[in-house]
Design a protein around this motif. Structure first.
Motif, PDB file in Angstrom:
ATOM      1  N   ALA A  38      32.995  39.966  45.973  1.00  0.00           N
ATOM      2  CA  ALA A  38      32.120  39.225  45.058  1.00  0.00           C
ATOM      3  C   ALA A  38      32.121  39.858  43.669  1.00  0.00           C
ATOM      4  O   ALA A  38      32.185  39.150  42.654  1.00  0.00           O
ATOM      5  N   LYS A  39      32.075  41.182  43.610  1.00  0.00           N
ATOM      6  CA  LYS A  39      32.117  41.879  42.317  1.00  0.00           C
ATOM      7  C   LYS A  39      33.444  41.626  41.616  1.00  0.00           C
ATOM      8  O   LYS A  39      33.480  41.395  40.395  1.00  0.00           O
ATOM      9  N   ASP A  40      34.515  41.649  42.368  1.00  0.00           N
ATOM     10  CA  ASP A  40      35.837  41.391  41.795  1.00  0.00           C
ATOM     11  C   ASP A  40      35.909  39.972  41.233  1.00  0.00           C
ATOM     12  O   ASP A  40      36.463  39.742  40.158  1.00  0.00           O
ATOM     13  N   LYS A  41      35.319  39.022  41.934  1.00  0.00           N
ATOM     14  CA  LYS A  41      35.300  37.624  41.471  1.00  0.00           C
ATOM     15  C   LYS A  41      34.519  37.499  40.166  1.00  0.00           C
ATOM     16  O   LYS A  41      34.941  36.801  39.235  1.00  0.00           O
ATOM     17  N   ILE A  42      33.385  38.168  40.075  1.00  0.00           N
ATOM     18  CA  ILE A  42      32.587  38.133  38.847  1.00  0.00           C
ATOM     19  C   ILE A  42      33.401  38.680  37.683  1.00  0.00           C
ATOM     20  O   ILE A  42      33.433  38.098  36.593  1.00  0.00           O
ATOM     21  N   MET A  43      34.097  39.792  37.907  1.00  0.00           N
ATOM     22  CA  MET A  43      34.912  40.391  36.850  1.00  0.00           C
ATOM     23  C   MET A  43      36.079  39.482  36.472  1.00  0.00           C
ATOM     24  O   MET A  43      36.400  39.340  35.293  1.00  0.00           O
ATOM     25  N   SER A  44      36.701  38.855  37.442  1.00  0.00           N
ATOM     26  CA  SER A  44      37.806  37.937  37.154  1.00  0.00           C
ATOM     27  C   SER A  44      37.326  36.751  36.318  1.00  0.00           C
ATOM     28  O   SER A  44      37.995  36.333  35.370  1.00  0.00           O
ATOM     29  N   ASP A  45      36.168  36.223  36.674  1.00  0.00           N
ATOM     30  CA  ASP A  45      35.603  35.113  35.913  1.00  0.00           C
ATOM     31  C   ASP A  45      35.259  35.544  34.483  1.00  0.00           C
ATOM     32  O   ASP A  45      35.467  34.773  33.537  1.00  0.00           O
ATOM     33  N   ALA A  46      34.756  36.756  34.324  1.00  0.00           N
ATOM     34  CA  ALA A  46      34.423  37.257  32.987  1.00  0.00           C
ATOM     35  C   ALA A  46      35.685  37.416  32.147  1.00  0.00           C
ATOM     36  O   ALA A  46      35.714  37.055  30.962  1.00  0.00           O
ATOM     37  N   ARG A  47      36.749  37.932  32.757  1.00  0.00           N
ATOM     38  CA  ARG A  47      38.021  38.069  32.037  1.00  0.00           C
ATOM     39  C   ARG A  47      38.577  36.695  31.651  1.00  0.00           C
ATOM     40  O   ARG A  47      39.081  36.506  30.545  1.00  0.00           O
ATOM     41  N   ALA A  48      38.470  35.747  32.547  1.00  0.00           N
ATOM     42  CA  ALA A  48      38.947  34.391  32.257  1.00  0.00           C
ATOM     43  C   ALA A  48      38.148  33.780  31.108  1.00  0.00           C
ATOM     44  O   ALA A  48      38.707  33.077  30.266  1.00  0.00           O
ATOM     45  N   ALA A  49      36.856  34.055  31.063  1.00  0.00           N
ATOM     46  CA  ALA A  49      36.025  33.533  29.976  1.00  0.00           C
ATOM     47  C   ALA A  49      36.441  34.143  28.637  1.00  0.00           C
ATOM     48  O   ALA A  49      36.467  33.448  27.621  1.00  0.00           O
ATOM     49  N   ILE A  50      36.780  35.426  28.646  1.00  0.00           N
ATOM     50  CA  ILE A  50      37.255  36.066  27.411  1.00  0.00           C
ATOM     51  C   ILE A  50      38.564  35.424  26.983  1.00  0.00           C
ATOM     52  O   ILE A  50      38.753  35.088  25.813  1.00  0.00           O
ATOM     53  N   ASP A  51      39.470  35.250  27.929  1.00  0.00           N
ATOM     54  CA  ASP A  51      40.772  34.646  27.620  1.00  0.00           C
ATOM     55  C   ASP A  51      40.631  33.221  27.106  1.00  0.00           C
ATOM     56  O   ASP A  51      41.425  32.769  26.284  1.00  0.00           O
ATOM     57  N   ALA A  52      39.629  32.512  27.592  1.00  0.00           N
ATOM     58  CA  ALA A  52      39.466  31.102  27.230  1.00  0.00           C
ATOM     59  C   ALA A  52      38.688  30.895  25.927  1.00  0.00           C
ATOM     60  O   ALA A  52      38.547  29.767  25.476  1.00  0.00           O
ATOM     61  N   THR A  53      38.187  31.980  25.342  1.00  0.00           N
ATOM     62  CA  THR A  53      37.419  31.856  24.102  1.00  0.00           C
ATOM     63  C   THR A  53      38.377  31.693  22.930  1.00  0.00           C
ATOM     64  O   THR A  53      39.115  32.624  22.588  1.00  0.00           O
TER      65      THR A  53
END
Length: 96
Positions: free
Chosen positions: A52-67
């Protein structure tokens, strides 16, 4: 000062940890669960918590990439902040 996005990510991590620790408390407090099953449940919870923690971090990285239009320096700082948060939360084994 932390960005609102990092604060949100860290808040999600804390919320997930609390949920898992509450489940651990329920398991430990139920005398009808045998020690072997209890140990197995804890191992499963630990693995699911890390996932679950890894998923949260992956989603955060994806959000940075998508900005769009995010300057590289800001993007790099955001990644460093996430890396620090990941090290802090991924190695933690004691309840909050």
């Amino acid at each position: 000062m932390m960005s609102p996005r990092l604060i949100s990510v860290l808040g999600s991590m804390v919320a997930v940890e609390r949920m898992f620790w509450k489940l651990r408390e329920l398991i430990d407090g139920d005398s009808s669960i045998s020690p072997e099953v209890r140990e197995t449940l804890h191992v499963i919870l630990d693995a699911k918590l890390l996932s679950a923690k890894d998923k949260i971090m992956s989603d955060a990285r994806a959000a940075i990439d998508a900005t769009p239009g995010l300057p590289q320096a800001v993007r790099d700082r955001a990644y460093r902040s996430l890396d620090f948060a990941m090290k802090m939360f991924m190695t933690r084994t004691a309840p909050p």
